[in-house]
Design a protein around this motif. Structure first.
Motif, short mmCIF file in Angstrom:
data_model
loop_
_atom_site.label_atom_id
_atom_site.label_comp_id
_atom_site.label_asym_id
_atom_site.label_seq_id
_atom_site.Cartn_x
_atom_site.Cartn_y
_atom_site.Cartn_z
N PHE A 19 -7.12 -33.47 7.96
CA PHE A 19 -6.43 -34.62 8.56
C PHE A 19 -6.66 -34.60 10.07
N PRO A 20 -6.50 -35.75 10.73
CA PRO A 20 -6.62 -35.74 12.19
C PRO A 20 -5.56 -34.82 12.80
N GLU A 21 -5.88 -34.23 13.94
CA GLU A 21 -4.98 -33.27 14.58
C GLU A 21 -3.63 -33.92 14.92
N SER A 22 -3.70 -35.16 15.42
CA SER A 22 -2.46 -35.81 15.86
C SER A 22 -2.55 -37.30 15.55
N VAL A 23 -1.82 -37.72 14.54
CA VAL A 23 -1.88 -39.13 14.13
C VAL A 23 -0.48 -39.64 13.78
N GLY A 24 -0.23 -40.88 14.16
CA GLY A 24 1.02 -41.53 13.78
C GLY A 24 0.64 -42.80 13.06
N CYS A 25 1.31 -43.10 11.97
CA CYS A 25 0.87 -44.30 11.25
C CYS A 25 2.03 -45.08 10.63
N LEU A 26 1.76 -46.34 10.49
CA LEU A 26 2.65 -47.23 9.74
C LEU A 26 1.71 -47.98 8.81
N ILE A 27 1.61 -47.48 7.58
CA ILE A 27 0.67 -48.08 6.63
C ILE A 27 1.45 -48.81 5.55
N GLU A 28 1.10 -50.06 5.36
CA GLU A 28 1.82 -50.95 4.45
C GLU A 28 3.31 -51.00 4.83
N ASN A 29 4.20 -50.88 3.86
CA ASN A 29 5.62 -51.01 4.21
C ASN A 29 6.17 -49.68 4.71
N PRO A 30 7.10 -49.76 5.69
CA PRO A 30 7.70 -48.50 6.14
C PRO A 30 8.50 -47.88 4.99
N ALA A 31 8.14 -46.67 4.60
CA ALA A 31 8.83 -46.02 3.47
C ALA A 31 9.54 -44.76 3.97
N PHE A 32 10.83 -44.75 3.78
CA PHE A 32 11.63 -43.59 4.19
C PHE A 32 12.60 -43.22 3.07
N VAL A 33 13.25 -42.08 3.24
CA VAL A 33 14.21 -41.65 2.23
C VAL A 33 15.38 -42.64 2.25
N PRO A 34 15.64 -43.33 1.13
CA PRO A 34 16.58 -44.45 1.15
C PRO A 34 18.03 -44.10 1.51
N TYR A 35 18.46 -42.88 1.19
CA TYR A 35 19.88 -42.56 1.41
C TYR A 35 20.14 -41.80 2.70
N TYR A 36 19.10 -41.58 3.52
CA TYR A 36 19.30 -40.96 4.83
C TYR A 36 19.35 -42.05 5.89
N SER A 37 20.06 -41.75 7.00
CA SER A 37 20.10 -42.71 8.11
C SER A 37 18.72 -42.71 8.79
N GLY A 38 18.50 -43.65 9.68
CA GLY A 38 17.23 -43.71 10.40
C GLY A 38 16.98 -42.43 11.17
N LEU A 39 18.00 -41.95 11.88
CA LEU A 39 17.86 -40.74 12.69
C LEU A 39 17.51 -39.53 11.82
N LYS A 40 18.23 -39.39 10.70
CA LYS A 40 17.99 -38.24 9.81
C LYS A 40 16.57 -38.29 9.25
N ASN A 41 16.11 -39.50 8.90
CA ASN A 41 14.75 -39.65 8.39
C ASN A 41 13.72 -39.19 9.41
N LEU A 42 13.89 -39.62 10.65
CA LEU A 42 12.92 -39.24 11.68
C LEU A 42 13.03 -37.76 12.01
N GLN A 43 14.28 -37.25 12.00
CA GLN A 43 14.49 -35.84 12.33
C GLN A 43 13.80 -34.92 11.33
N ILE A 44 13.95 -35.24 10.04
CA ILE A 44 13.40 -34.37 9.00
C ILE A 44 11.86 -34.41 9.05
N LEU A 45 11.31 -35.56 9.47
CA LEU A 45 9.84 -35.63 9.62
C LEU A 45 9.39 -34.88 10.87
N ALA A 46 10.16 -35.05 11.95
CA ALA A 46 9.80 -34.37 13.21
C ALA A 46 9.89 -32.85 13.06
#
Lengths: 272, 211
Positions: B71-98
Motif C-alpha cells: 500500500f502507499p506509505e501515506s494515503v487518505g481516501c474517501l472512496i464511494e460512500n463514507p463508511a464508518f461503524v454505525p453505532y460509534y460517534s464521529g469522534l470515536k470512529n476517527l479515533q479508532i482509525l487514528a
C-alpha cells in the motif's frame, strides 16, 4: 511503529467486531439455557445436584459412532449441533462485510494485508472463546441457583444421562474434554469458515461448514473432523475412540491450513 | 510522484481499466471526470493498492505497489460512500482509525472535525448522521493524518455551499503541503474549479487530458 499499528488494528477488530456481533452472542446462548433447563429438570431423578461438568458433558457429548442398521434412524445431536450453528453464525459474513465497508480505512492504515488478515483470524478465535465464556458463565450461574458450584463429576449422573463412565477420567482430563478440546475444535472450524467466506462467499462457506459437520456426525472418518468436539467419540468414552493428541494435532493442522491458506488467497484478493 | 504505467485491470473477464498511463506530481490536484462506470473509482482503488493490476503497474515514489510495498506509505481516501461503524460517534470512529497508525491524537482529530463543520462533542452515532454530515466525516477521515496522497471520490456529494468552500480550503492547504490529490467527479464544472489537470475517462480508458 509496526507494533503500535498491530495493536491498533487488533484493538479495532476486537472492540468493533465483538460489538457488531453482540446480538449473535445473545442469540447463541440459547443452547446453554437449553442444557440448563434439561439438566435441572432431570436432576429430580438423582440424589446429588448436577456439577458444572454434567452440563458440559450433556452439551458436548454428541453421539457415538453411527453405524447404519436397517430400520434404525440417524439421531441428530440437536444441542451439540445448535452450538456449532451458533458459532458459524457469529463468524458468518462479518469479515467480508467489514472489508467491503469500513475495512478499507483500516487496511490502508495498517498498510499490510497480512496484518489485516491475521487480525481477523484473532477476531475469530476471540469470538469463539467469548462464546464459550458466555456458556461457562451461564452454567456457573445455573450451578449457583441450584445451591452450589461443584467441579466433581458425578458417576451416577453421567452413567444414566450421558452414557459416560467418569470414574475412568481424571478431573484435569474432564476440563480438557469438556472445555479445551471443544473450544479448540470450534476455533479450527471457524477459521476454516473464515477462509471459505473469502474464497467462496459467506453463504456458501456457512452452508459448506454445516454440511461438513453433519457428514462428520454421520460418517466416522479421519477426514471429517467436524465431530472432534464430541465427548462420546473420544478415547475416554469408547475403545478405539479419537485420542486427545490426535484431535489436538488435527486441529492444529486445520488451523494452520485455514490461516495460512487464507492469507495466500487474500494476498491476491481484490477489494472493491 | 505517482506513475501508472500501461495499467490494465480485468474483473470477471471485463476490462475495467485499459492501458492507463499517468504521471502525477506532488502539490497538484488531478481531476478524474467521467460517467458512472467509466473506471474512476477503480483507478483510485488501484492507486490505493486495493486491487491488483492485471497488467502494468502503479509506482509511488519509486516503489511499485504489490512488489516493494503493498500500500502507499501515506494515503487518505474517501472512496464511494463514507463508511464508518454505525453505532460509534464521529469522534470515536476517527479515533479508532487514528489509533492504528498512532500519528495523531484526539486533539488533532477534534480540530479536523471542527474544520469540516462537525462538532467533536456530538454523541449521535454515525448511523443517525445526515448525508451531509456523513460526507463531512468522510472528508475529515481522508485529511486528518495529513497524508501524502489524497483520493476523493465524488467529494461534493451532499455538501452545501459552505461545505464546498470548506473542501476547497482543505484541498488548497493539502496542495501547499505537497500532497498529490486525485478527485473523481462526474460534474465537469465542479472539477474545473478545483483541479489543475483533468483526465476524462470512458470505458476504463483515459480519453482526454485537459491542463
Amino acid at each position: 511503529m509496526w507494533s503500535s499499528t498491530r495493536r491498533g488494528i487488533i484493538k479495532y477488530d476486537l472492540c468493533q467486531g465483538l460489538r457488531a456481533n453482540m446480538w449473535k452472542f445473545l442469540a447463541g446462548a440459547v443452547p446453554f439455557f437449553g442444557v440448563v433447563m434439561i439438566v435441572q429438570e432431570r436432576s429430580v431423578l438423582f440424589s446429588t445436584e448436577p456439577s458444572f461438568f454434567e452440563y458440559f458433558i450433556y452439551l458436548f457429548k454428541g453421539i457415538r459412532n453411527y453405524t447404519p442398521v436397517p430400520g434404525q434412524q440417524f439421531e441428530v445431536p440437536i444441542l451439540w449441533m445448535i452450538v456449532q450453528v451458533s458459532m458459524a453464525l457469529i463468524v458468518y459474513d462479518y469479515p467480508v462485510v467489514n472489508l467491503e465497508k469500513y475495512g478499507i480505512q483500516t487496511i490502508i492504515r495498517a498498510k499490510s494485508r497480512a496484518l489485516w488478515w491475521f487480525s481477523k483470524c484473532i477476531w475469530v478465535a476471540a469470538s469463539v472463546a467469548l462464546y464459550y465464556a458466555v456458556g461457562i458463565l451461564i452454567i456457573l450461574g445455573a450451578c449457583m441457583l441450584m445451591g452450589k458450584i461443584s467441579f466433581i463429576a458425578d458417576q451416577e449422573w453421567n452413567m444414566v444421562m450421558n452414557e459416560l463412565d467418569v470414574s475412568l477420567i481424571a478431573n484435569k482430563q474432564l476440563w480438557l474434554i469438556c472445555i479445551c478440546i471443544p473450544l479448540m475444535s470450534s476455533i479450527a472450524l471457524s477459521l476454516l469458515q473464515l477462509t471459505g467466506s473469502f474464497v467462496l462467499s459467506p453463504v456458501y462457506s456457512f452452508l459448506l461448514l454445516l454440511s461438513y459437520i453433519v457428514i462428520s456426525v454421520y460418517y466416522n472418518h479421519s477426514c471429517f473432523m467436524g465431530a472432534n468436539s464430541m465427548i462420546l467419540r473420544n478415547e475416554f468414552a469408547m475403545a478405539g475412540g479419537n485420542t486427545l493428541s490426535g484431535i489436538v494435532i488435527t486441529n492444529i493442522i486445520v488451523m494452520c491450513a485455514a490461516v495460512f491458506g487464507g492469507y495466500i488467497y487474500f494476498r491476491r484478493h481484490d477489494i472493491y | 510522484m505517482i506513475i501508472l504505467k500501461n495499467l490494465d485491470k480485468e474483473l470477471n473477464g471485463n476490462a475495467v481499466l485499459t492501458d492507463i498511463n499517468l504521471e502525477l506530481s506532488k502539490g497538484k490536484v488531478y481531476g478524474l471526470q467521467g460517467k458512472n462506470g467509466s473506471g474512476k473509482t477503480m483507478l483510485m482503488r488501484a492507486v490505493c493498492g486495493l486491487i491488483k493490476p492485471t497488467g502494468g503497474y502503479v509506482e509511488i515514489d519509486g516503489e511499485r505497489l504489490g512488489k516493494e510495498s503493498a500500500f502507499p506509505e501515506s494515503v487518505g481516501c474517501l472512496i464511494e460512500n463514507p463508511a464508518f461503524v454505525p453505532y460509534y460517534s464521529g469522534l470515536k470512529n476517527l479515533q479508532i482509525l487514528a489509533d492504528i497508525k498512532g500519528r495523531i491524537d484526539k486533539k488533532d482529530i477534534c480540530l479536523m472535525m471542527e474544520r469540516v463543520g462537525l462538532d467533536p462533542g456530538e454523541k449521535k452515532p454515525f448511523r443517525k448522521y445526515s448525508l451531509g454530515m456523513k460526507q463531512r466525516l468522510g472528508i475529515a477521515c481522508a485529511f486528518m493524518e495529513a497524508p501524502d496522497i489524497i483520493l476523493l471520490d465524488e467529494p461534493f456529494n451532499a455538501l452545501d455551499t459552505e461545505g464546498v468552500e470548506m473542501l476547497k480550503n482543505l484541498l488548497g492547504e493539502a496542495k501547499e503541503k505537497e500532497a498529490t490529490i486525485i478527485v473523481a467527479c462526474h460534474d465537469k464544472e465542479e472539477l474545473e474549479l478545483i483541479a489543475d489537470e483533468i483526465f476524462v475517462m470512458e470505458n476504463g480508458k483515459i480519453m482526454e487530458h485537459k491542463s
